[in-house]
Write a protein that holds these residues in place. Structure first.
Motif, mmCIF file in Angstrom:
data_model
loop_
_atom_site.group_PDB
_atom_site.id
_atom_site.type_symbol
_atom_site.label_atom_id
_atom_site.label_comp_id
_atom_site.label_asym_id
_atom_site.label_seq_id
_atom_site.Cartn_x
_atom_site.Cartn_y
_atom_site.Cartn_z
ATOM 1 N N GLY A 126 -17.491 18.234 -23.480
ATOM 2 C CA GLY A 126 -16.139 18.235 -24.025
ATOM 3 C C GLY A 126 -15.147 17.538 -23.115
ATOM 4 O O GLY A 126 -14.279 16.787 -23.576
ATOM 5 N N LEU A 127 -15.288 17.753 -21.810
ATOM 6 C CA LEU A 127 -14.407 17.085 -20.850
ATOM 7 C C LEU A 127 -14.614 15.578 -20.898
ATOM 8 O O LEU A 127 -13.645 14.808 -20.914
ATOM 9 C CB LEU A 127 -14.655 17.635 -19.440
ATOM 10 C CG LEU A 127 -13.804 17.036 -18.328
ATOM 11 C CD1 LEU A 127 -12.314 17.269 -18.577
ATOM 12 C CD2 LEU A 127 -14.214 17.634 -16.982
ATOM 13 N N GLN A 128 -15.866 15.139 -20.948
ATOM 14 C CA GLN A 128 -16.145 13.701 -21.045
ATOM 15 C C GLN A 128 -15.553 13.108 -22.320
ATOM 16 O O GLN A 128 -14.943 12.029 -22.289
ATOM 17 C CB GLN A 128 -17.656 13.456 -21.010
ATOM 18 C CG GLN A 128 -18.293 13.757 -19.685
ATOM 19 C CD GLN A 128 -19.820 13.724 -19.753
ATOM 20 O OE1 GLN A 128 -20.417 13.878 -20.824
ATOM 21 N NE2 GLN A 128 -20.447 13.530 -18.610
ATOM 22 N N LEU A 129 -15.722 13.801 -23.430
ATOM 23 C CA LEU A 129 -15.174 13.317 -24.701
ATOM 24 C C LEU A 129 -13.653 13.265 -24.677
ATOM 25 O O LEU A 129 -13.045 12.291 -25.141
ATOM 26 C CB LEU A 129 -15.641 14.219 -25.843
ATOM 27 C CG LEU A 129 -17.111 14.133 -26.220
ATOM 28 C CD1 LEU A 129 -17.506 15.313 -27.091
ATOM 29 C CD2 LEU A 129 -17.402 12.817 -26.927
ATOM 30 N N ALA A 130 -13.025 14.306 -24.143
ATOM 31 C CA ALA A 130 -11.562 14.342 -24.091
ATOM 32 C C ALA A 130 -11.022 13.238 -23.186
ATOM 33 O O ALA A 130 -10.000 12.614 -23.505
ATOM 34 C CB ALA A 130 -11.085 15.715 -23.625
ATOM 35 N N LEU A 131 -11.694 12.976 -22.070
ATOM 36 C CA LEU A 131 -11.254 11.891 -21.181
ATOM 37 C C LEU A 131 -11.382 10.531 -21.873
ATOM 38 O O LEU A 131 -10.501 9.675 -21.737
ATOM 39 C CB LEU A 131 -12.053 11.908 -19.876
ATOM 40 C CG LEU A 131 -11.703 13.030 -18.910
ATOM 41 C CD1 LEU A 131 -12.718 13.106 -17.775
ATOM 42 C CD2 LEU A 131 -10.292 12.861 -18.355
ATOM 43 N N LYS A 132 -12.445 10.336 -22.610
ATOM 44 C CA LYS A 132 -12.616 9.084 -23.356
ATOM 45 C C LYS A 132 -11.548 8.964 -24.447
ATOM 46 O O LYS A 132 -10.997 7.886 -24.675
ATOM 47 C CB LYS A 132 -14.027 9.035 -23.976
ATOM 48 C CG LYS A 132 -14.336 7.753 -24.675
ATOM 49 C CD LYS A 132 -14.402 6.598 -23.709
ATOM 50 C CE LYS A 132 -14.814 5.332 -24.432
ATOM 51 N NZ LYS A 132 -14.522 4.143 -23.637
ATOM 52 N N HIS A 133 -11.232 10.081 -25.087
ATOM 53 C CA HIS A 133 -10.198 10.092 -26.123
ATOM 54 C C HIS A 133 -8.834 9.738 -25.521
ATOM 55 O O HIS A 133 -8.065 8.966 -26.102
ATOM 56 C CB HIS A 133 -10.169 11.460 -26.791
ATOM 57 C CG HIS A 133 -9.427 11.494 -28.080
ATOM 58 N ND1 HIS A 133 -9.438 12.587 -28.897
ATOM 59 C CD2 HIS A 133 -8.634 10.589 -28.714
ATOM 60 C CE1 HIS A 133 -8.695 12.349 -29.961
ATOM 61 N NE2 HIS A 133 -8.198 11.140 -29.863
ATOM 62 N N VAL A 134 -8.536 10.294 -24.363
ATOM 63 C CA VAL A 134 -7.280 9.955 -23.671
ATOM 64 C C VAL A 134 -7.258 8.470 -23.335
ATOM 65 O O VAL A 134 -6.221 7.804 -23.471
ATOM 66 C CB VAL A 134 -7.096 10.822 -22.399
ATOM 67 C CG1 VAL A 134 -5.966 10.304 -21.534
ATOM 68 C CG2 VAL A 134 -6.856 12.276 -22.788
ATOM 69 N N ASP A 135 -8.401 7.926 -22.939
ATOM 70 C CA ASP A 135 -8.482 6.496 -22.644
ATOM 71 C C ASP A 135 -8.175 5.665 -23.889
ATOM 72 O O ASP A 135 -7.461 4.665 -23.805
ATOM 73 C CB ASP A 135 -9.871 6.151 -22.105
ATOM 74 C CG ASP A 135 -10.000 4.687 -21.742
ATOM 75 O OD1 ASP A 135 -9.136 4.179 -20.995
ATOM 76 O OD2 ASP A 135 -10.959 4.041 -22.219
ATOM 77 N N ILE A 189 -13.472 15.380 -33.810
ATOM 78 C CA ILE A 189 -14.602 16.093 -34.400
ATOM 79 C C ILE A 189 -15.636 16.407 -33.321
ATOM 80 O O ILE A 189 -16.158 17.525 -33.254
ATOM 81 C CB ILE A 189 -15.227 15.279 -35.548
ATOM 82 C CG1 ILE A 189 -14.208 15.056 -36.678
ATOM 83 C CG2 ILE A 189 -16.497 15.918 -36.050
ATOM 84 C CD1 ILE A 189 -13.664 16.328 -37.311
ATOM 85 N N TYR A 190 -15.930 15.444 -32.455
ATOM 86 C CA TYR A 190 -16.889 15.693 -31.377
ATOM 87 C C TYR A 190 -16.356 16.747 -30.400
ATOM 88 O O TYR A 190 -17.111 17.601 -29.927
ATOM 89 C CB TYR A 190 -17.201 14.402 -30.625
ATOM 90 C CG TYR A 190 -17.927 13.355 -31.448
ATOM 91 C CD1 TYR A 190 -18.728 13.701 -32.539
ATOM 92 C CD2 TYR A 190 -17.820 12.017 -31.132
ATOM 93 C CE1 TYR A 190 -19.388 12.737 -33.282
ATOM 94 C CE2 TYR A 190 -18.492 11.046 -31.860
ATOM 95 C CZ TYR A 190 -19.276 11.405 -32.935
ATOM 96 O OH TYR A 190 -19.927 10.445 -33.658
ATOM 97 N N PRO A 248 -5.524 15.401 -26.909
ATOM 98 C CA PRO A 248 -6.672 15.185 -26.025
ATOM 99 C C PRO A 248 -6.346 15.479 -24.553
ATOM 100 O O PRO A 248 -7.211 15.930 -23.807
ATOM 101 C CB PRO A 248 -7.018 13.710 -26.211
ATOM 102 C CG PRO A 248 -6.393 13.316 -27.476
ATOM 103 C CD PRO A 248 -5.227 14.211 -27.700
ATOM 104 N N GLN A 249 -5.104 15.247 -24.142
ATOM 105 C CA GLN A 249 -4.736 15.575 -22.766
ATOM 106 C C GLN A 249 -4.778 17.082 -22.540
ATOM 107 O O GLN A 249 -5.198 17.541 -21.482
ATOM 108 C CB GLN A 249 -3.348 15.006 -22.445
ATOM 109 C CG GLN A 249 -3.359 13.496 -22.342
ATOM 110 C CD GLN A 249 -1.967 12.916 -22.240
ATOM 111 O OE1 GLN A 249 -1.015 13.397 -22.852
ATOM 112 N NE2 GLN A 249 -1.846 11.848 -21.451
ATOM 113 N N TRP A 250 -4.361 17.853 -23.526
ATOM 114 C CA TRP A 250 -4.470 19.311 -23.425
ATOM 115 C C TRP A 250 -5.933 19.730 -23.398
ATOM 116 O O TRP A 250 -6.319 20.654 -22.667
ATOM 117 C CB TRP A 250 -3.727 19.993 -24.574
ATOM 118 C CG TRP A 250 -2.251 20.059 -24.339
ATOM 119 C CD1 TRP A 250 -1.288 19.302 -24.952
ATOM 120 C CD2 TRP A 250 -1.566 20.903 -23.414
ATOM 121 N NE1 TRP A 250 -0.053 19.629 -24.467
ATOM 122 C CE2 TRP A 250 -0.192 20.617 -23.515
ATOM 123 C CE3 TRP A 250 -1.968 21.867 -22.505
ATOM 124 C CZ2 TRP A 250 0.774 21.260 -22.754
ATOM 125 C CZ3 TRP A 250 -1.004 22.512 -21.736
ATOM 126 C CH2 TRP A 250 0.339 22.205 -21.870
#
Length: 173
Positions: free
Chosen positions: A85-94, A45-46, A144-146
């Motif tokens: 968005g990049l920060q959120l996606a990286l956290k999601h991948v983590d 969502i974020y 999230p990686q995409w």
């Protein structure tokens, strides 16, 4: 090349392409959610909000790309949304790559009380999935990686365009 990019940043077509690419990502997210039945987590969502920020930046830039204050307002929104968005996606991948009971996301979206998007538009902003669960992959990469790749590309193009637009003021005119 710099002259081409200088001209490109002042055209509606370029800003329209930015908005269209973000709209495509939003439509893909809605397709995955409402057609394929993949439930979005709070990080999804974020990330969706960050993509909406890029979409709004594209629409704002399309309004009057020749006016520097409109263009730079759109560019700052684009840059901020891409970085966030990049920060959120990286956290999601983590969350997905390093699952543990101590590395989990909240099940609830943390919207301000004056903007409860999950209550106003639950079909778009209500999280109901698990951040650590990988429910979809393409070419062995999760969603999230995409998104890391998409947001990194948005950010890279923003940096190039911002530098070119600043160079425009320092030389050549």
């Amino acid at each position: 090349m710099i002259e081409f990019l200088r001209h490109l940043v002042t055209t509606r077509l370029a800003w329209g392409l930015l908005a269209a690419s973000a709209l495509f990502l939003e439509l893909c997210a809605l397709f995955f959610q409402h057609v394929l039945g993949l439930q979005p987590c709070v990080m999804c969502i974020y990330e969706r909000l960050a993509v909406l920020g890029v979409l709004c930046a594209g629409l704002l830039g399309m309004a009057a790309p020749q006016k520097w204050y409109i263009r730079w307002g759109a560019m700052l929104l684009w840059g901020y949304s891409s970085l966030k968005g990049l920060q959120l996606a990286l956290k999601h991948v983590d969350y997905q790559m390093n699952p543990s009971p101590f590395n989990v996301c909240s099940p609830y979206a943390d919207f301000p009380s004056w903007l409860p998007l999950d209550q106003w538009l639950p079909w778009l902003f209500l999280p109901s999935g698990d951040c650590g669960e990988i429910t979809w992959q393409f070419l062995s990469f999760s969603m999230p990686q995409w998104l890391v790749a998409f947001f990194a590309a948005y950010l890279l193009v923003f940096i190039v365009i911002a530098i070119v637009d600043l160079i425009k003021r320092r030389c050549c005119n």
